[in-house]
Design a protein around this motif. Structure first.
Motif, PDB file in Angstrom:
ATOM      1  N   ARG A  63       0.856  -1.194   0.000  1.00 54.80           N
ATOM      2  CA  ARG A  63       0.000   0.000   0.000  1.00 54.80           C
ATOM      3  C   ARG A  63       0.886   1.235   0.000  1.00 54.80           C
ATOM      4  O   ARG A  63       2.011   1.193   0.533  1.00 54.80           O
ATOM      5  CB  ARG A  63      -0.902   0.032   1.237  1.00 54.80           C
ATOM      6  CG  ARG A  63      -1.849  -1.141   1.365  1.00 54.80           C
ATOM      7  CD  ARG A  63      -2.659  -1.037   2.634  1.00 54.80           C
ATOM      8  NE  ARG A  63      -3.427   0.187   2.687  1.00 54.80           N
ATOM      9  CZ  ARG A  63      -3.979   0.684   3.782  1.00 54.80           C
ATOM     10  NH1 ARG A  63      -3.814   0.048   4.917  1.00 54.80           N
ATOM     11  NH2 ARG A  63      -4.663   1.791   3.750  1.00 54.80           N
ATOM     12  N   LEU A  65       0.675   3.806   1.817  1.00 55.55           N
ATOM     13  CA  LEU A  65       0.946   4.293   3.175  1.00 55.55           C
ATOM     14  C   LEU A  65       2.080   3.532   3.853  1.00 55.55           C
ATOM     15  O   LEU A  65       2.588   3.982   4.880  1.00 55.55           O
ATOM     16  CB  LEU A  65      -0.327   4.199   4.025  1.00 55.55           C
ATOM     17  CG  LEU A  65      -1.433   5.197   3.678  1.00 55.55           C
ATOM     18  CD1 LEU A  65      -2.591   5.040   4.639  1.00 55.55           C
ATOM     19  CD2 LEU A  65      -0.925   6.621   3.711  1.00 55.55           C
ATOM     20  N   GLN A 179      -8.128   3.387  14.677  1.00 56.47           N
ATOM     21  CA  GLN A 179      -7.115   3.022  13.692  1.00 56.47           C
ATOM     22  C   GLN A 179      -7.505   3.476  12.298  1.00 56.47           C
ATOM     23  O   GLN A 179      -6.665   3.987  11.537  1.00 56.47           O
ATOM     24  CB  GLN A 179      -6.908   1.508  13.717  1.00 56.47           C
ATOM     25  CG  GLN A 179      -6.305   0.980  15.013  1.00 56.47           C
ATOM     26  CD  GLN A 179      -6.164  -0.531  15.008  1.00 56.47           C
ATOM     27  OE1 GLN A 179      -6.551  -1.198  14.058  1.00 56.47           O
ATOM     28  NE2 GLN A 179      -5.617  -1.077  16.091  1.00 56.47           N
ATOM     29  N   GLN A 182      -7.049   7.172  12.031  1.00 56.21           N
ATOM     30  CA  GLN A 182      -5.625   7.469  11.905  1.00 56.21           C
ATOM     31  C   GLN A 182      -5.135   7.204  10.484  1.00 56.21           C
ATOM     32  O   GLN A 182      -4.336   7.982   9.935  1.00 56.21           O
ATOM     33  CB  GLN A 182      -4.832   6.620  12.910  1.00 56.21           C
ATOM     34  CG  GLN A 182      -3.328   6.841  12.873  1.00 56.21           C
ATOM     35  CD  GLN A 182      -2.936   8.236  13.319  1.00 56.21           C
ATOM     36  OE1 GLN A 182      -3.723   8.933  13.964  1.00 56.21           O
ATOM     37  NE2 GLN A 182      -1.741   8.660  12.966  1.00 56.21           N
ATOM     38  N   GLU A 183      -5.627   6.136   9.850  1.00 56.81           N
ATOM     39  CA  GLU A 183      -5.245   5.851   8.472  1.00 56.81           C
ATOM     40  C   GLU A 183      -5.753   6.934   7.528  1.00 56.81           C
ATOM     41  O   GLU A 183      -5.061   7.304   6.577  1.00 56.81           O
ATOM     42  CB  GLU A 183      -5.787   4.482   8.055  1.00 56.81           C
ATOM     43  CG  GLU A 183      -5.061   3.314   8.697  1.00 56.81           C
ATOM     44  CD  GLU A 183      -5.547   1.981   8.148  1.00 56.81           C
ATOM     45  OE1 GLU A 183      -6.344   2.009   7.188  1.00 56.81           O
ATOM     46  OE2 GLU A 183      -5.131   0.937   8.655  1.00 56.81           O
ATOM     47  N   GLU A 187      -3.341   9.126   5.305  1.00 53.17           N
ATOM     48  CA  GLU A 187      -3.496   9.153   3.857  1.00 53.17           C
ATOM     49  C   GLU A 187      -3.552  10.581   3.345  1.00 53.17           C
ATOM     50  O   GLU A 187      -2.917  10.930   2.334  1.00 53.17           O
ATOM     51  CB  GLU A 187      -4.761   8.391   3.457  1.00 53.17           C
ATOM     52  CG  GLU A 187      -4.946   8.238   1.963  1.00 53.17           C
ATOM     53  CD  GLU A 187      -6.211   7.475   1.617  1.00 53.17           C
ATOM     54  OE1 GLU A 187      -6.319   7.010   0.477  1.00 53.17           O
ATOM     55  OE2 GLU A 187      -7.083   7.349   2.495  1.00 53.17           O
ATOM     56  N   SER A 268      -5.140   2.157  -2.981  1.00 55.31           N
ATOM     57  CA  SER A 268      -4.948   1.923  -1.544  1.00 55.31           C
ATOM     58  C   SER A 268      -5.487   0.555  -1.142  1.00 55.31           C
ATOM     59  O   SER A 268      -6.401   0.425  -0.340  1.00 55.31           O
ATOM     60  CB  SER A 268      -5.640   3.034  -0.730  1.00 55.31           C
ATOM     61  OG  SER A 268      -5.050   4.273  -1.009  1.00 55.31           O
TER      62      SER A 268
END
Length: 694
Positions: A63, A65, A179, A182-183, A187, A268
């Protein structure tokens, strides 16, 4: 000093936070201090190796990230390459008159071996590399970075609302929601940084062009004027050195530009890029078959490279044949085996019994035949897991175990329809498209979206059924996008929360008291059945649930009932006393941690009329229809004003009116909280926002 010692020293430097300062000092030193040719060879080789490592890291990352540090690496590598350009330019201009090896073996090799020692060819090759890097790769990657950054930032509200919707539906826990949020933030930060970092690569390409001309012109002037070299020799030496220097810099620049383009064009999804290409590009054997046919036809034309074309055509057709055989369904063999089996013998007829009388399901979900895959785990259905999450969330919030949901198909329903039942009575229904997603308009969107108009079945909000491929685009426009299973689960969660009082019976209440008895045995022993029968306690809890008050604080409820039971056995009076005991919880749910509570009150004249109309022994309102209609109209207008100001709508009334007014407005005015004066905790300040008149 061996390799292990060097690695240990490098780790200690990184742990001590000295890595970045040392790198900056090294870059500045390369720009200021003259470097020997051997140092340039090592640094140029390191620069090429670093670019290859970065490129391969972007290819193998699952990914984007996973390479959140990529913008920083891009900046550092660009500064390193520019510092090398400055250092090599100094050496080329100072020592270029001595020969083509003045700036080290790496530059000489690129200037001699790669382009054959011909500076005209070198200029053409360099120009082609610059055009590929600057015009094609860098420009495209920069544009994609800009669009990705803008769309990602625009999609943040929709993604956050989708996460909140999943939490409210019980599909994910609070930890999972944190979580995911936060992603989403990572991003947005990543693509915003990539938008700026891509400008470094573009500026580096422009700098390479300028440095080339500066070195050639400056070297020619220095060689002919200072060192008295012939023009041809000076032009050859300095041009070859400059082109070699430019190629050594442009190749890593092209690699990093390619890495930038790859990472900003990745989706993603946690999948290797090679797997994505194979799975999506070669998913259809027909494409390979048609390609093989076209290439084979070209290979039959006289004068074409027939062997190459026909070999490639054969390979394409062979791959298409292999993929087609691989994807064939093996079900015909299974069907043949089933057909070969003898038909089952009919069961013996028997007389009916009480076993044939099925009890009414507490919670039921009926689905049309097209929705069966949603509830079948063998077909990848997710609805069963979503329903389990809904039950877990509501059980934790309400304080008692929500019964299991009995799911069955119903051929009388539309193929894509469903129906929710409580105690065998339908309380909600809807229709969904199992192959599409629902994009819900939360009230503010930033563009139009193609889709089939519909209404969110849970809350009646405007929505569209869209193709799943448009999910990201819908989120960038501000829509909250959910899949069909989430639509049904959210509708079920809303109906169960609204009708929680119907789900609480004697068995659930007794289990709650049994759980309390493990920590407060004397309290439960004195309460049931000495002070109150279980039926009265069930009525009190149902009264609380009808007004949206959870019963999870069973200890406070039991203590209040034990205290008030000697005074009254009437469930309404007992519920009013429990409400006062639970007032901090009630206010917390309405207004959070705010110290000031906005409230509405009744006009004194209207309050007196209502007190005369609501008789304590009547158990309900005795209002004139016209007065009730005007009262409800005034309350609806006040609630709308509070909602537009993003504030709760609270009506504060005397205790004798609270129960009757709450019953009058419960189903006609959504979002209105009716509280009595003694239900407001002493630590909360009141702010009058409206006075309701008749």
């Amino acid at each position: 000093m061996n390799l292990n010692q060097l690695v240990t020293i490098a780790r200690e430097i990184m742990r001590g936070g000295l890595g970045a300062p040392l790198l900056v000092v090294m870059v500045l030193a390369m720009m200021v201090l003259p470097l020997p040719p051997i140092a340039l060879d090592g640094l140029f080789t390191f620069n090429i190796s670093l670019s290859l490592v970065v490129l391969l890291a972007t290819i193998y990352a699952l990914r984007p990230l996973e390479l959140g540090v990529f913008p920083t690496v891009l900046l550092v590598s660009t500064l390193l390459r520019l510092a090398l350009n400055v250092a090599s330019t100094r050496v080329v201009l100072l020592e270029g008159h001595t020969g083509t090896d003045a700036a080290g073996r790496v530059i000489e090799s690129f200037g001699d071996f790669v382009i054959g020692g011909n500076y005209a060819v070198g200029l053409v090759v360099f120009a082609i590399l610059v055009i590929i890097n600057f015009v094609v790769v860098t420009k495209g990657a920069g544009r994609i970075s800009e669009v990705s950054a803008r769309f990602t930032l625009d999609a943040m509200p929709g993604k956050q609302m989708a996460i909140d919707a999943d939490v409210n539906a019980g599909l994910i826990s609070q930890e999972e929601a944190r979580q995911l949020r936060q992603e989403v933030r990572m991003e947005a930060d990543f693509y915003g940084s990539m938008d700026g970092a891509s400008k470094f690569v573009r500026g580096d390409a422009i700098a390479g062009i300028l440095i080339l001309f500066i070195n050639i012109i400056g070297g020619l002037a220095i060689g002919t004027l200072q060192h008295q070299l012939p023009v041809a020799e000076a032009l050859r030496n300095y041009t070859l050195l400059t082109i070699g220097d430019g190629l050594v810099a442009q190749i890593p620049s092209l690699l990093l530009s390619t890495a930038t383009a790859i990472i900003v064009t990745r989706m993603s999804q946690a999948e290797d890029m090679g797997q994505q290409v194979v799975a999506q590009l070669f998913a259809k054997p027909r494409a390979l078959g048609v390609t093989g046919g076209v290439i084979g036809a070209l290979g039959l034309i006289p004068g074409m490279p027939n062997v190459i074309f026909l070999a490639l055509a054969g390979a394409s057709l062979g791959a298409a044949y292999w993929l087609s055989n691989r994807s064939k369904d093996q079900s015909p063999e299974t069907e043949h085996m089933m057909e070969s089996e003898p038909p089952p013998t009919p069961p013996e007829q028997r007389d009916i019994s009480w076993d044939d009388v099925q009890p009414v399901d507490m919670i039921g979900l009926e689905v049309g035949y097209r929705l069966i895959p949603l509830v079948d785990r063998n077909q990848g259905g997710e609805l069963m897991g979503r329903i389990k999450g809904v039950r877990k969330k509501l059980s934790q919030e309400m304080g008692f175990l929500i019964p299991s949901v009995h799911i069955k198909d119903n051929l009388e329903l539309p193929p894509d329809g469903y129906r929710i039942l409580l105690r065998g009575v339908p309380v909600g229904q809807g229709q969904i498209h199992p192959e599409r997603d629902m994009a819900i308009n939360p009230g503010r969107v930033f563009g139009t979206l193609d889709g089939t108009p519909t209404k969110d079945p849970a809350f009646g909000m405007d929505a569209l059924w869209i193709d799943p491929t448009n999910r990201e685009h819908a989120q960038t426009l501000g829509y909250t996008v959910v899949d069909p299973s989430t639509v049904v689960a959210t509708h079920l969660s809303h109906l169960l929360e609204t009708n929680a009082a119907q789900l609480l019976g004697h068995e659930e209440a007794q289990l709650m008291l049994d759980a309390l008895a493990r920590t407060a045995p004397k309290l439960v022993e004195e309460l049931v059945p000495k002070l109150l029968p279980l039926a009265v306690i069930v009525k009190v809890m149902r009264n609380l649930l009808e007004e949206g008050i959870p019963v999870r604080d069973i200890r406070t409820i039991a203590e209040t009932l034990a205290e008030q039971a000697p005074k009254s056995q009437e469930s309404g009076d007992l519920a009013a006393a429990v409400r006062i005991a639970l007032s901090p919880q009630i206010i917390q749910k309405i207004n959070g941690m705010e110290d000031e509570l906005p409230v509405m009150t009744l006009d004194p004249a209207l309050e007196q009329i209502l007190q005369n109309a609501f008789q304590a022994d009547s158990g309900g309102p005795g209002l004139e229809p016209s007065l009730a209609e005007r009262l409800l109209g005034s309350l609806k207008d006040a609630v709308k004003r509070q909602e537009s100001n993003a504030q709760p709508a609270v009506l504060l009334v005397p205790p004798v009116l609270r129960r009757a007014l709450a019953k009058l407005t419960r189903y006609s005015i959504e979002g209105l909280h009716v509280l009595s004066y003694n239900e407001v905790p002493e630590d909360r300040q009141l702010r009058l926002v409206a006075t309701i008149g008749g």
